[in-house]
Design an enzyme around this catalytic site. Sequence first.
Site, PDB file in Angstrom:
ATOM      1  N   LYS A   1     -54.918 -27.319  45.806  1.00 54.66           N
ATOM      2  CA  LYS A   1     -56.342 -27.734  46.516  1.00 54.66           C
ATOM      3  C   LYS A   1     -57.015 -26.861  47.273  1.00 54.66           C
ATOM      4  O   LYS A   1     -57.475 -26.450  47.495  1.00 54.66           O
ATOM      5  CB  LYS A   1     -54.939 -28.616  47.454  1.00 54.66           C
ATOM      6  CG  LYS A   1     -54.224 -30.161  46.931  1.00 54.66           C
ATOM      7  CD  LYS A   1     -54.412 -30.980  47.887  1.00 54.66           C
ATOM      8  CE  LYS A   1     -53.789 -30.580  49.123  1.00 54.66           C
ATOM      9  NZ  LYS A   1     -52.150 -30.173  48.475  1.00 54.66           N
TER      10      LYS A   1
ATOM     11  N   ARG B   1     -53.031 -37.062  54.972  1.00 51.76           N
ATOM     12  CA  ARG B   1     -51.797 -36.734  55.037  1.00 51.76           C
ATOM     13  C   ARG B   1     -50.653 -37.750  54.814  1.00 51.76           C
ATOM     14  O   ARG B   1     -49.508 -37.622  54.822  1.00 51.76           O
ATOM     15  CB  ARG B   1     -50.675 -35.787  55.799  1.00 51.76           C
ATOM     16  CG  ARG B   1     -50.742 -33.934  55.360  1.00 51.76           C
ATOM     17  CD  ARG B   1     -50.470 -33.723  54.100  1.00 51.76           C
ATOM     18  NE  ARG B   1     -50.055 -32.257  53.961  1.00 51.76           N
ATOM     19  CZ  ARG B   1     -50.408 -30.946  53.967  1.00 51.76           C
ATOM     20  NH1 ARG B   1     -51.680 -31.004  54.230  1.00 51.76           N
ATOM     21  NH2 ARG B   1     -49.473 -30.169  54.085  1.00 51.76           N
TER      22      ARG B   1
ATOM     23  N   ARG C   1     -46.956 -17.747  44.459  1.00 54.80           N
ATOM     24  CA  ARG C   1     -47.716 -17.846  45.168  1.00 54.80           C
ATOM     25  C   ARG C   1     -47.729 -16.793  46.210  1.00 54.80           C
ATOM     26  O   ARG C   1     -46.836 -16.322  47.344  1.00 54.80           O
ATOM     27  CB  ARG C   1     -47.551 -19.384  46.281  1.00 54.80           C
ATOM     28  CG  ARG C   1     -49.087 -19.730  47.003  1.00 54.80           C
ATOM     29  CD  ARG C   1     -49.468 -20.763  47.181  1.00 54.80           C
ATOM     30  NE  ARG C   1     -48.967 -21.589  48.284  1.00 54.80           N
ATOM     31  CZ  ARG C   1     -49.206 -22.623  48.649  1.00 54.80           C
ATOM     32  NH1 ARG C   1     -50.555 -23.041  48.047  1.00 54.80           N
ATOM     33  NH2 ARG C   1     -48.851 -22.858  50.016  1.00 54.80           N
TER      34      ARG C   1
ATOM     35  N   ARG D   1     -45.654 -17.200  52.190  1.00 51.49           N
ATOM     36  CA  ARG D   1     -45.454 -17.847  53.166  1.00 51.49           C
ATOM     37  C   ARG D   1     -44.522 -18.884  53.417  1.00 51.49           C
ATOM     38  O   ARG D   1     -43.798 -18.722  52.733  1.00 51.49           O
ATOM     39  CB  ARG D   1     -46.624 -19.588  53.182  1.00 51.49           C
ATOM     40  CG  ARG D   1     -47.807 -19.914  53.056  1.00 51.49           C
ATOM     41  CD  ARG D   1     -48.872 -20.151  52.702  1.00 51.49           C
ATOM     42  NE  ARG D   1     -48.058 -22.051  53.026  1.00 51.49           N
ATOM     43  CZ  ARG D   1     -48.218 -22.732  52.793  1.00 51.49           C
ATOM     44  NH1 ARG D   1     -49.903 -23.068  52.606  1.00 51.49           N
ATOM     45  NH2 ARG D   1     -48.119 -24.340  53.537  1.00 51.49           N
TER      46      ARG D   1
ATOM     47  N   ARG E   1     -41.360 -30.260  51.711  1.00 48.63           N
ATOM     48  CA  ARG E   1     -42.197 -30.708  51.420  1.00 48.63           C
ATOM     49  C   ARG E   1     -42.386 -31.314  50.834  1.00 48.63           C
ATOM     50  O   ARG E   1     -43.463 -32.288  50.689  1.00 48.63           O
ATOM     51  CB  ARG E   1     -43.358 -29.637  51.475  1.00 48.63           C
ATOM     52  CG  ARG E   1     -42.908 -28.082  52.769  1.00 48.63           C
ATOM     53  CD  ARG E   1     -43.730 -26.831  52.633  1.00 48.63           C
ATOM     54  NE  ARG E   1     -45.323 -27.173  52.297  1.00 48.63           N
ATOM     55  CZ  ARG E   1     -45.675 -26.042  51.670  1.00 48.63           C
ATOM     56  NH1 ARG E   1     -44.800 -25.250  51.091  1.00 48.63           N
ATOM     57  NH2 ARG E   1     -46.863 -26.476  51.529  1.00 48.63           N
TER      58      ARG E   1
HETATM   59  P1  AMP Z   1     -50.931 -26.932  54.074  1.00 53.98           P
HETATM   60  O1  AMP Z   1     -51.527 -25.077  53.846  1.00 53.98           O
HETATM   61  O2  AMP Z   1     -52.112 -27.732  53.619  1.00 53.98           O
HETATM   62  O3  AMP Z   1     -49.827 -27.213  52.819  1.00 53.98           O
HETATM   63  O4  AMP Z   1     -49.834 -27.050  54.997  1.00 53.98           O
HETATM   64  C1  AMP Z   1     -49.698 -26.540  55.611  1.00 53.98           C
HETATM   65  C2  AMP Z   1     -48.691 -27.623  56.657  1.00 53.98           C
HETATM   66  O5  AMP Z   1     -49.401 -27.901  58.064  1.00 53.98           O
HETATM   67  C3  AMP Z   1     -48.066 -28.415  56.646  1.00 53.98           C
HETATM   68  O6  AMP Z   1     -46.442 -28.916  55.682  1.00 53.98           O
HETATM   69  C4  AMP Z   1     -48.341 -29.132  57.590  1.00 53.98           C
HETATM   70  O7  AMP Z   1     -46.967 -28.884  58.395  1.00 53.98           O
HETATM   71  C5  AMP Z   1     -48.788 -28.923  58.115  1.00 53.98           C
HETATM   72  N1  AMP Z   1     -50.317 -29.774  57.995  1.00 53.98           N
HETATM   73  C6  AMP Z   1     -51.071 -29.222  58.005  1.00 53.98           C
HETATM   74  N2  AMP Z   1     -52.344 -30.988  58.194  1.00 53.98           N
HETATM   75  C7  AMP Z   1     -51.512 -31.119  58.367  1.00 53.98           C
HETATM   76  C8  AMP Z   1     -51.801 -33.018  57.990  1.00 53.98           C
HETATM   77  N3  AMP Z   1     -52.661 -33.781  57.924  1.00 53.98           N
HETATM   78  N4  AMP Z   1     -51.044 -33.120  58.973  1.00 53.98           N
HETATM   79  C9  AMP Z   1     -50.066 -33.492  59.428  1.00 53.98           C
HETATM   80  N5  AMP Z   1     -49.800 -31.885  58.961  1.00 53.98           N
HETATM   81  C10 AMP Z   1     -50.315 -31.040  58.426  1.00 53.98           C
END
Ligand code: AMP
Length: 216
Positions: A13, A88, A127, A160, A171
């Site tokens: 994404k 989410r 990654r 990360r 996750r």
């Molecule tokens: P991502 O970079 O999209 O994988 O997001 C990394 C982390 O940020 C996720 O595992 C959540 O802990 C938090 N996060 C990102 N977007 C959301 C969301 N829409 N709602 C809740 N937590 C989020």
Amino acid sequence: MRLVLVGPPGAGKGTQAEFISEHFGIPKISTGDIFRGNVSGGTDLGKLAKKYMDAGDLVPDEVTNAMVRDRLAQEDARDGFLLDGFPRNVAQAKVLDGILAEFGSGLSVVLELDVDQDEVVRRLSGRRSCKKCGHVWHLEYDPPSSPGVCDRCGGQLYHRDDDEPATVRHRLEVYLAQTSPLVKYYSSRDQLVAIDALGTVEDVTERAIEALKPYA
Ligand code: AMP
């Protein structure tokens, strides 16, 4: 175009969001990037979010929704945007509908990046993200020309914390339980378009742009 990207962690994404937003000239709004920016800046929001992020859990809806609301209210998001990582869960999707209705608009389309779980684990373990510009590389699929250094900006690359195998598994569980119901939510409203997210970055970008053209 008001666009949402949906797909499991590791579907690509973030990578595709960069190219799609550039192609259609819309700002990319990534909740994960905003949270990570707050964590590295040491803000109160960052301190709160870090606990959840490190565990691979979702940050509570009230916090995330308020942050997205503020961001969507900014001038550059008025005529279109790409949301990466939000909503989410179905509750967030309903809040998003409400925010957009308040602004007198609605979503144009939701693009699902479809990829199987084994591939997701392979992608996340290789990654490497840039500390400075956020660009995402992959040790095997899209390696930087010198190890640990971003070709785009010279920034330092890092793995990360939440890409460690145990957190990745969690996750994915969170995705299946909380986020994947969005596919049904949006398809029942005829707002969903899905593409196969396997293949090279360029192939997937081409598929995405083709699928999104009717909504631009
Ligand atoms: P991502 O970079 O999209 O994988 O997001 C990394 C982390 O940020 C996720 O595992 C959540 O802990 C938090 N996060 C990102 N977007 C959301 C969301 N829409 N709602 C809740 N937590 C989020």
